[in-house]
Design an enzyme around this catalytic site. Structure first.
Site, short mmCIF file in Angstrom:
data_model
loop_
_atom_site.label_atom_id
_atom_site.label_comp_id
_atom_site.label_asym_id
_atom_site.label_seq_id
_atom_site.Cartn_x
_atom_site.Cartn_y
_atom_site.Cartn_z
N ARG A 44 45.35 34.10 1.77
CA ARG A 44 46.20 33.71 2.90
C ARG A 44 47.28 32.71 2.49
O ARG A 44 47.68 31.85 3.28
CB ARG A 44 45.36 33.16 4.06
CG ARG A 44 45.37 34.10 5.26
CD ARG A 44 44.57 33.53 6.45
NE ARG A 44 43.19 33.93 6.40
CZ ARG A 44 42.18 33.28 6.98
NH1 ARG A 44 42.41 32.16 7.63
NH2 ARG A 44 40.96 33.73 6.91
N ARG A 80 57.89 32.93 11.67
CA ARG A 80 56.93 33.42 12.67
C ARG A 80 57.37 33.04 14.09
O ARG A 80 57.08 33.78 15.05
CB ARG A 80 55.56 32.83 12.34
CG ARG A 80 54.43 33.19 13.27
CD ARG A 80 53.99 34.63 13.12
NE ARG A 80 52.88 34.87 14.04
CZ ARG A 80 53.03 35.00 15.36
NH1 ARG A 80 54.22 34.97 15.88
NH2 ARG A 80 51.98 35.22 16.12
N TYR A 111 34.84 45.52 12.66
CA TYR A 111 35.92 45.23 13.62
C TYR A 111 36.14 46.40 14.58
O TYR A 111 36.39 46.22 15.77
CB TYR A 111 37.23 44.95 12.89
CG TYR A 111 37.42 43.51 12.48
CD1 TYR A 111 37.61 42.50 13.42
CD2 TYR A 111 37.43 43.16 11.13
CE1 TYR A 111 37.79 41.18 13.04
CE2 TYR A 111 37.60 41.84 10.74
CZ TYR A 111 37.78 40.86 11.70
OH TYR A 111 37.96 39.56 11.31
N ASP A 163 47.88 42.82 7.08
CA ASP A 163 46.62 42.53 7.76
C ASP A 163 45.66 43.68 7.50
O ASP A 163 46.08 44.84 7.44
CB ASP A 163 46.83 42.37 9.27
CG ASP A 163 45.61 41.80 9.94
OD1 ASP A 163 45.49 40.57 10.01
OD2 ASP A 163 44.73 42.59 10.36
N ARG A 174 50.17 30.35 7.87
CA ARG A 174 50.58 29.34 8.84
C ARG A 174 50.59 27.90 8.36
O ARG A 174 51.19 27.03 8.99
CB ARG A 174 49.67 29.43 10.08
CG ARG A 174 50.09 30.52 11.05
CD ARG A 174 49.26 30.42 12.32
NE ARG A 174 47.90 30.89 12.10
CZ ARG A 174 46.88 30.63 12.90
NH1 ARG A 174 47.05 29.86 13.97
NH2 ARG A 174 45.67 31.11 12.65
#
Lengths: 349, 349
Positions: A23, A36, A149, A72, A27
């Site tokens: 990652r 973003r 998921y 993703d 963020r």
């Protein structure tokens, strides 16, 4: 090109261990958040120019030894026909989780690569822009993690519905895992053909299964994928398997034919080295929470891992899981710096 | 008295493995929810009559081989001076988490047992009401797990603040762990003196630490507690250590002097048996999610554990974590029945 990652993955001699982190395009970076702020997450994933831009940010800003394509893991179930929703401030969600046989049948493993051409386009564009500075990593979720998921519809504490399917409708479970595996294999081959130098498979939820069930419902499919990808790409790109929490089965994972095993932080890397010898390279294994401390503590913990590992050959520094959004970029930088110096004096400025 | 649990914990010969399960007095039972509908969770914990009543419910309704006193691990931090809040529909929370040295200093490990007399009173009352039908288990949270809650203020995904204290203010961390350990030891001794036949220490968050840090920040204190409790109670009550996710350190846990090791479901019990031999009894290791399936699957999975374990001696059947609120009581009953029959034909009706 800085090919440290490739040489480390192939167990070739290296002057220092390469470093990147999961990652890393994310963020915690103000520069990421600036982009973003103007685009939705899925728009960024689906727009090669934006994906390439944030993929390269940590190469410029963090001086890591590899880029990993911004994407993703849930794009694969979406390409298989599921409706994927990202609402602001929430995690990703499938409003119609897979519970019934008819739903499994209606999923497709056809044309996955054309549906995911925005990823391969992003890989091509990133490769162009990187101009060989560092290798580019492609990735996919592992079949079991994607299955979890898809059946739950979202993250879960106990994976109730996914496990219900495994244990009470085993044939359905295997049918779904088979379809996912076919899609994942095609997807990884396409990423390598588009220019990915390395690929990593993320089995984030490996650790919620018993060892026996991990072999049956996860590793079995991973082995097939590794073999298929190797065959179809002439063994061009090393493969990293990261089965988080499956430290009970490291010998079995090593025998999959993968080149690198990703480690979380709940195992002493010296024990893994003793167990597996030179059969595979090892990636990890710093607790990501260490990045909440100070550059001094980060350096101390990184050096401790290097000491246990014994030498840089076959070691790729990384965190034991993805970096968290609240980490100070200065601390992430301190991690990269410490990793580069961990096996002796600095080899670069 | 049905003393199977005590004999199993002491590695004495037993005709079948005893069975109980974590959180057996809880929300999956309609009879529990009926009482809970009229009282707050903390009122139930603090009122010996109510605590005794729900403690005995699973003995009557599920036919388990042990009762475990109805309480919560967070009563210890509360007795040390923290304000504990349970809001309906949410988990427990400390609105003023421990972050500063002055807060650590202001916590007390004095008079813990008098502040927690409602627990020892509940134990005495439960023992009276049980009339020797089955042993009664007392329990406490482990120092590291309590530390994690006290510093975070609530459950956490990454235990950022708790780990920050471990790694950047190690002396403060050890001071806090020391105080908690003193309180836990006193509390367990008081429970045994009040009549608890066995005690279990829950280290729910053991698995978020590296193996090295687990030894330093968790197991070191557990060893001291085990020794203290054994000394002060003349080795009367067996001690169960359940360090969830710390399968990397089972040999070290076994050397703590505990009688029983609790296992989650992410390890093959035959490997643990091979590693530890007859030095300790083993408790577990069924995945609690199996209770979401059917009586047939439950029986199959229970038998598989029995087969791996090889024989009932030194085995206590249990789940690998607490039962979840949505489980059908019929399935919990199927688990108990299967466990009782797992090592051969039924010994009771």
């Amino acid at each position: 090109m800085n090919d440290l990652l490739l040489r480390a993955a192939r167990m070739e001699p290296i002057e220092r261990a390469p470093v990147w982190f999961m990652r890393q395009a994310g963020r915690y970076l103000p520069e990421y958040r600036a982009i973003r702020a103007q685009h939705s997450f899925l728009d960024m994933v689906r727009t090669p120019e934006l994906a390439a831009e944030v993929t390269i940010q940590p190469v410029d800003l963090m001086d890591v030894d590899a880029a990993i394509i911004f994407s993703d893991i849930l794009v694969v179930p979406e390409a298989m026909g599921m409706n994927l929703v990202f609402e602001e401030g929430e995690g990703p969600r499938f409003p119609d989780p897979i519970r019934l046989y008819t739903q499994i049948k209606s999923l497709t493993d056809k044309d996955i690569t054309s549906k995911l051409s925005y990823v391969t386009d992003a890989i091509k564009l990133t490769k162009e822009k990187l101009k060989g500075r560092v290798p580019l990593i492609g990735f996919s979720g592992a079949p079991w993690t994607l299955f979890a998921y898809m059946v739950e519809g979202q993250g879960s504490k106990d994976f109730r519905y996914a496990k219900q399917m495994l244990y009470t409708r085993k044939e359905d479970a295997h049918l779904l895992l088979r379809k996912i595996s076919d899609a994942v294999a095609q997807y990884l081959i396409a990423q390598i053909e588009a220019g990915a130098d390395v690929v990593q498979i993320f089995d984030t939820w490996a650790g919620v299964l018993t060892p026996e069930d991990f072999i049956e419902f996860s590793l079995g499919y991973l082995i097939e994928i590794v073999q298929l990808v190797k065959q179809h790409t002439k063994r061009k790109a090393p493969i990293i398997l990261f089965c988080k929490g499956a430290n009970h089965s490291l010998s079995e994972i090593a025998m999959s034919g993968c080149d690198v095993i990703g480690l979380d932080w709940t195992i002493d890397i010296s024990e893994v080295k003793a167990l597996l010898g030179d059969s595979v390279a090892l990636q990890g294994n710093l607790d990501p929470s260490i990045l909440y401390t100070t550059p001094e503590v980060i350096e101390e913990k990184v050096r401790a891992i290097a000491k246990r590992m014994g030498g840089p050959q076959g070691h790729i520094f990384n965190l034991g899981h993805g970096i968290t959004p609240d980490v100070d970029p200065e601390n992430a930088r301190a991690f990269v710096r410490a990793a580069k110096n961990a096996y002796g004096r600095a080899e670069q400025a």
